[in-house]
Scaffold this motif. Structure first.
Motif, PDB file in Angstrom:
ATOM      1  N   VAL A 187       0.852  -1.189   0.000  1.00 51.06           N
ATOM      2  CA  VAL A 187       0.000   0.000   0.000  1.00 51.06           C
ATOM      3  C   VAL A 187       0.885   1.235   0.000  1.00 51.06           C
ATOM      4  O   VAL A 187       1.775   1.375   0.842  1.00 51.06           O
ATOM      5  CB  VAL A 187      -0.949   0.019   1.217  1.00 51.06           C
ATOM      6  CG1 VAL A 187      -1.787   1.279   1.210  1.00 51.06           C
ATOM      7  CG2 VAL A 187      -1.833  -1.216   1.226  1.00 51.06           C
ATOM      8  N   VAL A 188       0.634   2.121  -0.958  1.00 53.07           N
ATOM      9  CA  VAL A 188       1.413   3.345  -1.094  1.00 53.07           C
ATOM     10  C   VAL A 188       0.475   4.538  -0.925  1.00 53.07           C
ATOM     11  O   VAL A 188      -0.291   4.862  -1.830  1.00 53.07           O
ATOM     12  CB  VAL A 188       2.111   3.417  -2.477  1.00 53.07           C
ATOM     13  CG1 VAL A 188       2.934   4.695  -2.601  1.00 53.07           C
ATOM     14  CG2 VAL A 188       2.959   2.186  -2.717  1.00 53.07           C
ATOM     15  N   PRO A 189       0.507   5.181   0.258  1.00 58.38           N
ATOM     16  CA  PRO A 189      -0.339   6.368   0.439  1.00 58.38           C
ATOM     17  C   PRO A 189       0.311   7.593  -0.191  1.00 58.38           C
ATOM     18  O   PRO A 189       1.525   7.788  -0.081  1.00 58.38           O
ATOM     19  CB  PRO A 189      -0.445   6.513   1.951  1.00 58.38           C
ATOM     20  CG  PRO A 189       0.643   5.682   2.531  1.00 58.38           C
ATOM     21  CD  PRO A 189       1.163   4.763   1.472  1.00 58.38           C
ATOM     22  N   GLU A 190      -0.495   8.391  -0.869  1.00 56.19           N
ATOM     23  CA  GLU A 190      -0.050   9.674  -1.430  1.00 56.19           C
ATOM     24  C   GLU A 190      -1.062  10.717  -0.975  1.00 56.19           C
ATOM     25  O   GLU A 190      -2.113  10.874  -1.594  1.00 56.19           O
ATOM     26  CB  GLU A 190       0.017   9.614  -2.957  1.00 56.19           C
ATOM     27  CG  GLU A 190       1.089   8.693  -3.494  1.00 56.19           C
ATOM     28  CD  GLU A 190       1.149   8.686  -5.015  1.00 56.19           C
ATOM     29  OE1 GLU A 190       0.477   9.524  -5.665  1.00 56.19           O
ATOM     30  OE2 GLU A 190       1.851   7.821  -5.560  1.00 56.19           O
TER      31      GLU A 190
ATOM     32  N   ARG B  86       0.472  -3.635  -6.131  1.00 55.68           N
ATOM     33  CA  ARG B  86       0.632  -2.321  -5.518  1.00 55.68           C
ATOM     34  C   ARG B  86      -0.698  -1.586  -5.526  1.00 55.68           C
ATOM     35  O   ARG B  86      -1.375  -1.536  -6.551  1.00 55.68           O
ATOM     36  CB  ARG B  86       1.669  -1.554  -6.330  1.00 55.68           C
ATOM     37  CG  ARG B  86       2.057  -0.241  -5.782  1.00 55.68           C
ATOM     38  CD  ARG B  86       3.130   0.358  -6.692  1.00 55.68           C
ATOM     39  NE  ARG B  86       3.421   1.683  -6.260  1.00 55.68           N
ATOM     40  CZ  ARG B  86       4.625   2.157  -6.070  1.00 55.68           C
ATOM     41  NH1 ARG B  86       5.670   1.414  -6.307  1.00 55.68           N
ATOM     42  NH2 ARG B  86       4.807   3.387  -5.683  1.00 55.68           N
TER      43      ARG B  86
ATOM     44  N   ILE C  93      -2.246   2.101  -4.666  1.00 53.40           N
ATOM     45  CA  ILE C  93      -1.956   3.501  -4.351  1.00 53.40           C
ATOM     46  C   ILE C  93      -3.246   4.142  -3.857  1.00 53.40           C
ATOM     47  O   ILE C  93      -4.276   4.056  -4.514  1.00 53.40           O
ATOM     48  CB  ILE C  93      -1.432   4.264  -5.588  1.00 53.40           C
ATOM     49  CG1 ILE C  93      -0.131   3.634  -6.077  1.00 53.40           C
ATOM     50  CG2 ILE C  93      -1.245   5.747  -5.270  1.00 53.40           C
ATOM     51  CD1 ILE C  93       0.357   4.160  -7.409  1.00 53.40           C
ATOM     52  N   SER C  94      -3.182   4.728  -2.676  1.00 55.62           N
ATOM     53  CA  SER C  94      -4.339   5.474  -2.167  1.00 55.62           C
ATOM     54  C   SER C  94      -3.936   6.941  -2.144  1.00 55.62           C
ATOM     55  O   SER C  94      -3.084   7.356  -1.379  1.00 55.62           O
ATOM     56  CB  SER C  94      -4.766   4.979  -0.789  1.00 55.62           C
ATOM     57  OG  SER C  94      -3.768   5.227   0.157  1.00 55.62           O
ATOM     58  N   ARG C  95      -4.551   7.690  -3.045  1.00 61.99           N
ATOM     59  CA  ARG C  95      -4.185   9.079  -3.255  1.00 61.99           C
ATOM     60  C   ARG C  95      -5.342   9.982  -2.830  1.00 61.99           C
ATOM     61  O   ARG C  95      -6.488   9.727  -3.182  1.00 61.99           O
ATOM     62  CB  ARG C  95      -3.877   9.283  -4.739  1.00 61.99           C
ATOM     63  CG  ARG C  95      -3.338  10.636  -5.115  1.00 61.99           C
ATOM     64  CD  ARG C  95      -2.970  10.689  -6.608  1.00 61.99           C
ATOM     65  NE  ARG C  95      -1.871   9.785  -6.907  1.00 61.99           N
ATOM     66  CZ  ARG C  95      -1.918   8.813  -7.814  1.00 61.99           C
ATOM     67  NH1 ARG C  95      -2.994   8.595  -8.523  1.00 61.99           N
ATOM     68  NH2 ARG C  95      -0.871   8.040  -8.028  1.00 61.99           N
TER      69      ARG C  95
ATOM     70  N   ASP D  22      -5.046   0.210  -8.329  1.00 59.74           N
ATOM     71  CA  ASP D  22      -4.381  -1.073  -8.102  1.00 59.74           C
ATOM     72  C   ASP D  22      -3.654  -1.513  -9.357  1.00 59.74           C
ATOM     73  O   ASP D  22      -3.940  -1.038 -10.453  1.00 59.74           O
ATOM     74  CB  ASP D  22      -5.379  -2.139  -7.627  1.00 59.74           C
ATOM     75  CG  ASP D  22      -6.393  -2.541  -8.689  1.00 59.74           C
ATOM     76  OD1 ASP D  22      -5.987  -3.039  -9.753  1.00 59.74           O
ATOM     77  OD2 ASP D  22      -7.599  -2.360  -8.450  1.00 59.74           O
ATOM     78  N   SER D  23      -2.724  -2.434  -9.185  1.00 55.99           N
ATOM     79  CA  SER D  23      -1.970  -2.988 -10.318  1.00 55.99           C
ATOM     80  C   SER D  23      -2.497  -4.376 -10.668  1.00 55.99           C
ATOM     81  O   SER D  23      -1.761  -5.221 -11.151  1.00 55.99           O
ATOM     82  CB  SER D  23      -0.479  -3.059  -9.971  1.00 55.99           C
ATOM     83  OG  SER D  23      -0.271  -3.923  -8.859  1.00 55.99           O
TER      84      SER D  23
END
Length: 190
Positions: A75-78, A112, A114-116, A135-136
């Motif tokens: 999880v990649v927070p932006e 991966r 990404i929550s932006r 999501d990927s």
């Protein structure tokens, strides 16, 4: 509860245990379906308050972390600075939870997410908070994309989805005067 009690008394090696475990799983599935149906059809009794979107997304990440970690999803927070919004906190949590679990389901072999969260606009001179979950995963075929928010439409295998999650998300977002948009490409995520 009675089924759980019976299962607790039956040894793991007993041949009668597996059919009871299947019954237990199906009862849980039916309970989720009924809960989703009730949630989808419930009359609006919103509990509107000031909501910190960044905090709600952080809480959703924490809540879904064990599920996503098991799937090997990073999880990649932006996060960008955004104003608080007026919303029903529980309904916003439901939307986020549905989107995060759908993203995890789309990445059964890891990936991966990404929550932006960014400031944006819904219309000229109408500010908004944009929440993007990317999501990927496997992606959604073009012929299904327009139908994924229709009630009871699902591409998941039987027993895995009711087809109500995204329909509920769409309804909640619309009730909050927002817009739910889905972009996807097979093999490149959603």
């Amino acid at each position: 509860m009675r089924l759980e009690g019976v299962l607790a008394k039956i040894p793991l090696a007993d041949p009668n245990r597996r059919p009871l475990e299947i019954v237990e799983q199906e009862v849980e599935r039916m309970a989720k379906l009924v809960a989703n149906l009730l949630n989808f059809s419930r009359a609006g009794r919103d509990q509107i308050s000031t909501v910190n979107v960044l905090e709600e997304v952080r809480k959703t990440i924490e809540l879904t972390e064990p599920f996503l970690k098991r799937l090997r999803v990073e999880v990649v927070p932006e996060f960008h600075a955004v104003p608080d919004i007026f919303a029903d906190r529980q309904q916003l949590r439901q939307v986020l939870l549905n989107l995060f679990t759908n993203a995890g389901d789309a990445m059964p072999n890891g990936g991966r997410l990404i929550s932006r969260v960014t400031p944006g606009e819904l219309a000229p001179n109408r500010s908004a908070v944009v929440i993007e979950i990317a999501d990927s995963g496997v992606g959604i075929p073009a012929e299904h994309l327009a139908k994924v928010t229709d009630p009871f439409f699902t591409t998941k295998e039987e027993g895995k989805g009711t087809g109500l999650g995204l329909a509920i998300c769409r309804r909640i977002v619309q009730e909050h005067h927002g817009k739910l948009e889905i972009e996807s490409e097979v093999g490149n995520g959603t």
